[in-house]
Write an enzyme that holds these catalytic residues in place. Structure first.
Site, PDB file in Angstrom:
ATOM      1  N   GLN A  57       0.821  -1.195   0.000  1.00  0.00           N
ATOM      2  CA  GLN A  57       0.000   0.000   0.000  1.00  0.00           C
ATOM      3  C   GLN A  57       0.865   1.258   0.000  1.00  0.00           C
ATOM      4  O   GLN A  57       2.076   1.211   0.212  1.00  0.00           O
ATOM      5  CB  GLN A  57      -0.960  -0.024   1.188  1.00  0.00           C
ATOM      6  CG  GLN A  57      -1.966  -1.166   1.101  1.00  0.00           C
ATOM      7  CD  GLN A  57      -2.941  -1.197   2.252  1.00  0.00           C
ATOM      8  OE1 GLN A  57      -2.810  -0.459   3.221  1.00  0.00           O
ATOM      9  NE2 GLN A  57      -3.919  -2.088   2.166  1.00  0.00           N
ATOM     10  N   CYS A  58       0.215   2.407  -0.201  1.00  0.00           N
ATOM     11  CA  CYS A  58       0.971   3.653  -0.332  1.00  0.00           C
ATOM     12  C   CYS A  58       1.705   4.015   0.955  1.00  0.00           C
ATOM     13  O   CYS A  58       2.842   4.498   0.920  1.00  0.00           O
ATOM     14  CB  CYS A  58       0.045   4.780  -0.776  1.00  0.00           C
ATOM     15  SG  CYS A  58      -1.264   5.217   0.397  1.00  0.00           S
ATOM     16  N   ALA A  80      -4.018   7.212   5.047  1.00  0.00           N
ATOM     17  CA  ALA A  80      -2.892   7.996   4.552  1.00  0.00           C
ATOM     18  C   ALA A  80      -3.038   9.485   4.845  1.00  0.00           C
ATOM     19  O   ALA A  80      -2.051  10.166   5.166  1.00  0.00           O
ATOM     20  CB  ALA A  80      -2.733   7.764   3.045  1.00  0.00           C
ATOM     21  N   GLU A 396     -32.438 -10.868  17.480  1.00  0.00           N
ATOM     22  CA  GLU A 396     -31.586 -11.522  16.488  1.00  0.00           C
ATOM     23  C   GLU A 396     -32.288 -11.593  15.131  1.00  0.00           C
ATOM     24  O   GLU A 396     -31.644 -11.554  14.085  1.00  0.00           O
ATOM     25  CB  GLU A 396     -31.199 -12.919  16.963  1.00  0.00           C
ATOM     26  CG  GLU A 396     -30.242 -12.917  18.141  1.00  0.00           C
ATOM     27  CD  GLU A 396     -29.735 -14.307  18.487  1.00  0.00           C
ATOM     28  OE1 GLU A 396     -29.703 -15.167  17.586  1.00  0.00           O
ATOM     29  OE2 GLU A 396     -29.375 -14.528  19.650  1.00  0.00           O
ATOM     30  N   THR A 450     -20.486 -18.718  22.776  1.00  0.00           N
ATOM     31  CA  THR A 450     -21.606 -19.653  22.864  1.00  0.00           C
ATOM     32  C   THR A 450     -21.171 -21.047  22.432  1.00  0.00           C
ATOM     33  O   THR A 450     -21.507 -22.050  23.074  1.00  0.00           O
ATOM     34  CB  THR A 450     -22.766 -19.173  21.968  1.00  0.00           C
ATOM     35  OG1 THR A 450     -23.150 -17.860  22.365  1.00  0.00           O
ATOM     36  CG2 THR A 450     -23.961 -20.104  22.080  1.00  0.00           C
ATOM     37  N   ASP A 616     -31.461   1.915  25.855  1.00  0.00           N
ATOM     38  CA  ASP A 616     -32.033   2.428  24.609  1.00  0.00           C
ATOM     39  C   ASP A 616     -30.943   2.824  23.619  1.00  0.00           C
ATOM     40  O   ASP A 616     -29.883   3.329  23.997  1.00  0.00           O
ATOM     41  CB  ASP A 616     -32.898   3.660  24.889  1.00  0.00           C
ATOM     42  CG  ASP A 616     -34.273   3.283  25.409  1.00  0.00           C
ATOM     43  OD1 ASP A 616     -34.763   2.198  25.064  1.00  0.00           O
ATOM     44  OD2 ASP A 616     -34.858   4.076  26.177  1.00  0.00           O
TER      45      ASP A 616
END
Length: 632
Positions: A57-58, A80, A396, A450, A616
């Site tokens: 990358q740059c 950058a 969910e 889980t 909330d």
């Protein structure tokens, strides 16, 4: 130079040699080879143990050029364009800091060979900006050496990639023409003791970091009118869970908060920088078994986590930082990146609420979130049906449906599974759904913990059984959650390695690696004198929804304590840094990342000092600084 006929070179091909014989390489990721670059580590650029950046990358080129030619490097930055804000570089050999100064395009201080040219974010360099090394300067042009622009070979016999026009006015102002019509040159950065004509990097007014509370003028006729589209599955599911068209379960539907543009820019910068720091810390932990033990992860999974991390394709899609923001500072509490919630509230609901109730002040900081999700899924490696796995839970459900919309708009078909119902073993040992479709790609709403709890339960928390455990292997029973998530032929989002940065045991590691970093809170595995002096929070290394957290002030007085199911977990100690209390609510700002970059923000509030599952999620608006200060 005519670019229409130029051909992109394969990733890693030398494009040219900059002064000092520093090679610039092609950054065409589409042509990167899994054989040549099989792991994430293979993409890290290092010389003599000095981390220079992500290949090719740059920023990596600029840092590598400075190191090889001058022996110093600038600090790790997220984008950058952030280089323009830096004020020093580190001389690696003696660890001394040297001054760094920035000069705006059009100033009287002309660039010199070796200066860094900085582009603003936007246009050609959307989100990231760009950096190039200036190799030659005249009154008519400058020549540049760089990476990640074009990915084609430099002109024959030249030590530069391209040339851009310059002009000097009668007053001596030096201007550079941006060769990209939709990009902007910020200016140039030089390591020098002479600060004449340099930009003065002033700290903004502390007041700009205080959120303001406001209330929408909600007419009774609109208060009870539907404002979410019930024809959209995710919005209908949200309304069902909230039992109406509401933003706040507590009934404070008119309350919203306002942030300044300066505060939001700082939140964006912090999110991008912190993501990079969390990734560095993850790499560090996975190299050290003594640190990994603090994470209370069954040792049988360590090799799988490392494999997940090393797989260069195993990128995360979503993540959420939780911040305290006020004139006292900006500090992050944690990074939720294996099951981040509140995406729909941020990316859709707060915008719908503002539109319905004519809350026209400022801008919506979640407006682009859905677009970034679509882009991330489109750029992912998913090449077929993705199974969305969730519990039959209202929250969910709307979260999964919101994500499904982004997937399908990105051209990825999906199917929702509730738990593991209907899953079967195929004759070849793979797992198929009730329709016989093989499961290859999964996006889950569950936290990885889980699945770990399921493993511990099956092995009765017996160390010997855990050591022998073979996750994901076919067996006589029906497929379980762990059989799906831990199979080598199933790619899961978020990937297994996100267990590490999402675990609060990462916080002491971060503090060890980056002490005094401005966005971090001091954290430790054992209570220290400095934490006792500042006040501290006790947190389980694995927890959800603010459970089992105790806050103590400098006098060791308990300020707040929450209950939950994580009281048996190991704990960490973190500096006490309270949320600001505004309009009788404690306010936490959450920023959302997509593919590791900032993508939006919202606020969560609670009358108690700890944000929990029932807190909330309210609307956040962003206004210009002058407007914000006039509202005080």
């Amino acid at each position: 130079m005519e670019t229409s006929s130029l051909r992109k070179e394969k990733f890693g091909t030398v494009l040219g040699l900059a002064p000092g014989n520093v090679p610039a390489y092609s950054c065409d990721y589409q042509s990167a080879s899994d054989e040549d670059l099989p792991t994430r580590k293979a993409y890290r650029s290092e010389i003599n143990g000095v981390y220079l950046g992500h290949k090719w990358q740059c920023v990596e080129f600029a840092r590598r050029w400075l190191y090889l030619n001058h022996g110093y490097v600038f600090d790790d930055i997220a984008m950058a364009h952030d280089i323009f804000r830096l004020t020093s570089v580190l001389h690696v050999a003696d660890k001394k800091r040297l001054p760094l100064h920035s000069f705006k395009n059009g100033c009287k201080r002309h660039p010199t060979a070796g200066s860094l040219l900085i582009y603003e974010e936007g246009g050609e360099f959307e989100m990231t900006g760009h950096v190039a090394v200036i190799t030659e300067v005249s009154e008519q042009f400058v020549r540049l050496a760089e990476q990640n622009v074009g990915d084609w070979r430099w002109p024959e016999g030249c030590n530069y990639s391209r040339q851009i026009k310059a002009m000097v006015t009668d007053d001596g102002d030096y201007w550079l023409e941006c060769s990209f019509g939709d990009a902007t040159i910020l200016g140039w950065v030089m390591q020098t003791d002479d600060a004449s004509e340099a930009e003065i990097i002033e700290a903004p007014s502390p007041e700009l970091f205080n959120l303001q509370a406001n209330r929408a003028n909600i007419q009774q006729t609109k208060r009870y009118r539907a404002w979410l589209n019930m024809a959209n599955a995710d919005e209908a599911a949200y309304v069902a869970m909230m039992k109406g068209h509401r933003l706040a379960a507590s009934g404070q539907d008119d309350l919203f908060y306002i942030a300044s543009e300066t505060a939001m820019a700082e939140l964006q910068r912090a999110s991008n920088e912190l993501h990079a720091l969390y990734m560095h810390a993850t790499e560090y932990v996975l190299k050290d078994d003594s640190l990994l033990r603090y994470f209370n992860i069954p040792e049988v999974l360590w090799s799988r986590i490392r494999q997940s991390w090393n797989n260069r394709r195993n990128q995360m899609i979503t993540g959420r930082f939780d911040f305290s923001l006020s004139e006292k500072g900006l500090k992050t509490y944690e990074y939720n990146c294996d099951s981040a919630a509140c995406y729909m509230e941020t990316g859709k609901v707060q915008g719908r609420w503002a539109k319905h109730f004519a809350c026209n002040i400022g801008a919506n900081p979640g407006k682009q979130l859905h677009k970034y999700l679509r882009k991330a899924w489109k750029n992912s490696d998913v090449d077929g049906l993705i199974h969305i796995m969730q519990d039959d839970d209202p929250e969910e459900t709307y979260h999964a449906l919101f994500m499904r919309e982004a997937m399908e708009e990105a051209g990825i078909p999906s199917k929702i599974l509730y738990g593991v119902e209907g899953l079967n073993w195929a004759p070849d040992g793979s797992i198929v759904d009730a329709d016989g479709t093989r499961i290859r790609w999964v996006w889950k709403t569950w936290a990885w913990e889980t699945a770990l709890d399921q493993i511990r339960e099956e092995c009765n928390n017996d160390a010997a059984q855990l050591e022998r455990y073979q996750p994901g292997e076919p067996h006589s029973g029906s497929p379980r959650l762990i059989d799906v998530l831990l199979r080598g032929d199933v790619m899961v989002y978020e990937p297994l390695w996100t267990l590490i940065p999402s675990n609060k045991a990462i916080s002491p590691v971060l503090w060890q690696l980056f002490p005094e970093y401005p966005y971090l809170l001091e954290s430790a595995f054992e209570l220290t004198a400095s934490l006792t002096a500042s006040g501290y929070a006790i947190k389980p290394i694995v927890g959800r929804g603010g459970a089992n957290i105790t806050l103590l002030n400098q006098q060791d007085k308990v300020m707040a304590s929450t209950k939950g199911k994580f009281d048996s977990q190991d704990q960490i100690y973190q500096q006490f840094f309270p949320l600001p209390r505004i309009a009788e609510q404690y306010v936490q700002v959450s920023t959302f990342t997509v593919a590791g970059r900032y993508a939006g923000a919202s606020v969560r509030v609670d009358p108690t000092p700890v944000i929990g599952m029932n807190s909330d999620c309210l609307c956040l608006r962003v206004v210009e600084d002058d407007h914000f200060l006039r509202m005080l």
